[in-house]
Design an enzyme around this catalytic site. Sequence first.
Site: not given
Length: 254
Positions: A115, A222, A224
């Site tokens: 990001c 994202h 993660e």
Amino acid sequence: MVDIINRPVVGIIMCEQVLGAHPTMTLHQKYLNAVWDAGGLPFPLVHRLAKDASVLRQTLSLLDGILLTGSPSNIEPHHYGAHGNEPNADPGRDALSLALVTLIRECQLPLLGICRGFQEMVVASGGSLYPRLHETGLFDEHREDESQPIDRQYGPAHSITPTENGVLSQLAGSQELWVNSLHTQGAHLLGAGVRTDAIAADGLVEAISFAEHPFALGVQWHPEWQSRENPLSRALFDGFIQACCHYQQQKGML
């Protein structure tokens, strides 16, 4: 996942926020968990490293990879030739991230940008951003709906198409993929030596990589979030940590 005794050390950039009256370095647990669960050893990086080039180089010599995280802040426009003020600025992070990307391209350290980290890779390479995608009239809505529960905000939002023979396609295949979307800014122009690795259905660049680099991948979404449960996210972090392990091994042979 690699054995714990061989964990590569991954430097992770932090953000500066004011908690109460105190400037504070912050880092979401989800990034630490994603690196740890893929087999890496997370090592947070303080912004003051940007103030001393020799200390920054010393720090990079201790690391096997760098993760540039997402953030509530945005890069200040003057870094990519635009005008105006950025209300959600983090000048210390700007200074460190842009210096890191420059050195990473020099020393070939593995890099994963997420990001804001993706955007930092764009800007540090001489590219530019759309400061507010939703004001251009060119793209679909890429911001999250903050009224929704967190798992809905991080749920699949749109499809992307990986570029054939790119870093992303090598990790996850060249078929259409679905990703989340929680960003206001986006890539406008890419700099020298930066390749497009994926495009969204509306034409926005969603992933990039550096040419002449063993592993430097930036993604606008994202991964993660639920990094082990989501197959695409798992492939990205496993590929990144494998590259870090290889760098660690090569460094040990010098």
